[in-house]
Enzyme design. Structure first.
Site, mmCIF file in Angstrom:
data_model
loop_
_atom_site.group_PDB
_atom_site.id
_atom_site.type_symbol
_atom_site.label_atom_id
_atom_site.label_comp_id
_atom_site.label_asym_id
_atom_site.label_seq_id
_atom_site.Cartn_x
_atom_site.Cartn_y
_atom_site.Cartn_z
ATOM 1 N N GLU A 38 -0.457 7.302 -1.453
ATOM 2 C CA GLU A 38 -1.341 7.655 -2.570
ATOM 3 C C GLU A 38 -0.863 8.909 -3.287
ATOM 4 O O GLU A 38 -1.396 9.277 -4.324
ATOM 5 C CB GLU A 38 -2.789 7.806 -2.082
ATOM 6 C CG GLU A 38 -3.057 8.935 -1.102
ATOM 7 C CD GLU A 38 -2.747 8.564 0.360
ATOM 8 O OE1 GLU A 38 -1.793 7.823 0.600
ATOM 9 O OE2 GLU A 38 -3.465 9.042 1.255
ATOM 10 N N CYS A 63 14.106 11.028 5.986
ATOM 11 C CA CYS A 63 13.980 10.784 7.431
ATOM 12 C C CYS A 63 15.335 10.813 8.111
ATOM 13 O O CYS A 63 15.406 10.826 9.329
ATOM 14 C CB CYS A 63 13.286 9.457 7.690
ATOM 15 S SG CYS A 63 14.292 8.073 7.190
ATOM 16 N N LYS A 84 0.884 -1.174 0.000
ATOM 17 C CA LYS A 84 0.000 0.000 0.000
ATOM 18 C C LYS A 84 0.922 1.224 0.000
ATOM 19 O O LYS A 84 1.376 1.689 1.042
ATOM 20 C CB LYS A 84 -0.874 -0.025 1.271
ATOM 21 C CG LYS A 84 -2.172 0.763 1.211
ATOM 22 C CD LYS A 84 -2.059 2.220 0.850
ATOM 23 C CE LYS A 84 -1.644 3.137 1.951
ATOM 24 N NZ LYS A 84 -1.451 4.554 1.473
ATOM 25 N N SER A 134 4.957 9.090 9.170
ATOM 26 C CA SER A 134 5.059 10.036 10.281
ATOM 27 C C SER A 134 4.743 9.337 11.612
ATOM 28 O O SER A 134 4.042 8.315 11.645
ATOM 29 C CB SER A 134 4.090 11.190 10.055
ATOM 30 O OG SER A 134 2.785 10.687 9.943
#
Ligand code: NAD
Length: 494
Positions: free
Chosen positions: A181, A286, A178, A231
């Protein structure tokens, strides 16, 4: 990406491409120019159910496929990824905005994970001991879990899915990706290449959607393990919800990375490396440095050197030659960062390099902030504790290495920290005491290679086993211990 504005079939379920079930479409835009790249109907809960069903159906045969045969698909996949590296990098630049060089580097780091996963016949081995008691042997076997899933962020559209996918399928699991998006086109390309490699239907699946898709994965009883990168607030939600539903969960969260600059460091070289870390990928990494703490008299010279270095960075459309820094992912992201900086400056500190006016990337999009450097940001200022995730660096001073380590220890995050020094003793003290999962010594982006765990502590990681390397094999397998006795008198005589 030939027909770029066509409505895209972005879900790959049981070996077939399908539209998401949502009746509304999401526009995927180039963050540098605003160009419409694709229109995508998002997946919904029913699509997740179909993907889990397909993955569960494929699992028994895939699990029985010998590891040596499973990795032949990954060898083919690696070749295809290398052959198409320029196309994948272009897809990353188009939808994420980073420069082509940065995009190619991330694909390369992703491919390294495929290479490590090709070692599964060795890496997945268990262990045994004969005669744990007289005539009794004990064997530890690793077995795959079943259906696994990964939920990934926008900032590394190629590399982060590859932190999980190769290990999951090499160990005999089936898998659902997934992706964010906001950057689904790279994921589509990654899965198309797996299809080209001949992977059996249902072994790797793709669903593109938002929170409803994540929730459906978290709640589905047949999903055994979830990996997440994104996050911290979402990481905490997924860790809690996934664990409560009995899944094995690993969640990599946000970050606030400090670098300590000692007076004995080569300050020109340090400024170059720290600038690359803070402003590469527009600070949307990150592991990007967010706060530099210069010890003693290093502060003045280091600040001058990094301001000079950062002011020469050329910002613009990452597809153009010579551009060194791309845009932020969205205009909302830009507004959020500008607001954070304004709020922070109201509480003190000053601006040494002001990139807030940004540049024009050559299109309709206003997503750019140029490198920005702030100084003397007080420890109580939210700018030292809040993740900014943009090209903003704070340069502060400290009297001693102890003070600098104390400053970074206050952060709720623990993704990475680094020291720049020519002293072995200072480096060792830092490595020993700094409370972050990844440590750089004279390194700006302390990114572990694929055969090491991508560590991360405190609010930057929830779970026990990290992504990549041996941790990934542990994460994707269950241990089974067999204790055997075969008395001679019970066996047929030969
Ligand atoms: P994000 O948390 O907004 O999204 C990550 C994923 O979670 C996406 O797939 C998204 O669709 C999904 N998601 C978003 N909101 C959700 C919700 N409310 N419920 C369920 N799912 C949700 O993160 P992002 O903006 O895509 O990525 C940037 C963040 O990722 C930064 O905080 C960065 O530090 C972090 N990050 C961490 C690492 C690491 O290794 N620790 C690596 C890369 C990025």
């Amino acid at each position: 990406m030939g027909q770029q504005t066509a409505s895209l079939e972005s879900n790959f379920i049981g070996g077939a491409w399908k539209h998401g079930s949502s009746s509304t479409e999401t526009n995927i835009q180039n963050p540098a120019t605003g160009e419409l790249l694709a229109r995508i109907p998002m997946a919904e809960e029913s699509d997740v159910h179909s993907a889990v069903e397909a993955a569960a159906k494929a699992f028994p045969d895939w699990r029985r496929t010998p590891p040596q045969d499973r990795i032949q698909y990954l060898f083919r996949y690696r070749t295809l990824l290398l052959d198409r590296i320029d196309d994948i990098a272009r897809a990353v630049t188009l939808e994420n905005g980073k420069t082509l060089a940065e995009a190619k580097a991330e694909v390369q780091r992703g491919i390294e994970n495929v290479e490590v996963a090709c070692g599964i016949p060795t890496l997945m081995q268990g262990y045994n001991l004969e005669d744990i008691a007289s005539g009794i042997d004990e064997i530890m076997i690793r077995q795959p879990l079943g259906v696994t899933a990964a939920i990934t962020p926008f900032n590394f559209p190629a590399m982060i899915p590859l932190w999980f996918l190769p290990y999951a399928i090499a160990t005999g699991n089936t898998f659902i990706l997934k992706p964010s998006e906001r950057v689904p086109l790279t994921a589509v390309l990654l899965i198309q290449l797996l299809q080209e490699a001949g992977l059996p239907p249902g072994v790797a699946n793709l669903v593109v959607g938002g929170k409803p898709v994540v929730d459906a994965l978290l709640h589905h009883p047949d999903v055994r393990a979830i990996s997440f990168v994104g996050s911290t607030p979402v990481a905490k939600y997924i860790y809690g919800e996934g664990s409560m539903h009995g899944k094995r969960v690993q969640c990599q969260g946000g970050a606030k990375n400090y670098v300590v600059v000692m007076p004995d460091a080569d300050l020109e070289m340090t400024a170059k490396i720290v600038s690359d870390s803070a402003f590469g990928c527009a600070g949307q990494r990150c592991l990007a440095v967010s706060v530099a703490v210069a010890v003693g008299d290093a502060k003045k010279k280091f600040t001058e050197a990094i301001v000079e270095r950062a002011s020469s960075i050329r910002t613009g459309n990452g597809l153009e030659q010579g551009v060194q820094m791309g845009p932020l992912i969205t205009s909302q992201s830009k507004s959020r960062i500008l607001k954070l900086v304004e709020q922070g400056l109201r509480q003190g500190g000053s601006v040494a390099l002001d990139g807030r006016k940004g540049v024009n990337g050559g299109g309709t999009q206003d997503n750019f902030i140029a490198p920005t450097i702030l100084t003397d940001i007080d420890a109580s200022n939210p700018l030292t504790s809040t993740e900014i995730f943009g090209p903003v660096l704070a340069v502060n001073g400290a009297n001693t290495l102890d003070d600098a380590i104390h400053a970074l220890s206050q952060s709720a995050f623990g993704n990475s920290s680094a020291i720049f020094t020519s002293s072995g003793a200072a480096a060792r003290k830092f490595r020993y005491e700094a409370p972050t999962g990844n440590i750089g010594v004279n390194i700006g982006v302390a990114a572990p290679m694929a055969y090491f765990p991508f560590s991360g502590w405190k609010d930057s990681f929830m779970g026990v086993l990290h992504g990549q390397g041996k941790d990934a094999i542990e994460f994707y397998t269950d241990k089974k211990v067999v204790i055997e006795r075969w008395p001679k008198e019970w066996s047929r005589k030969f």
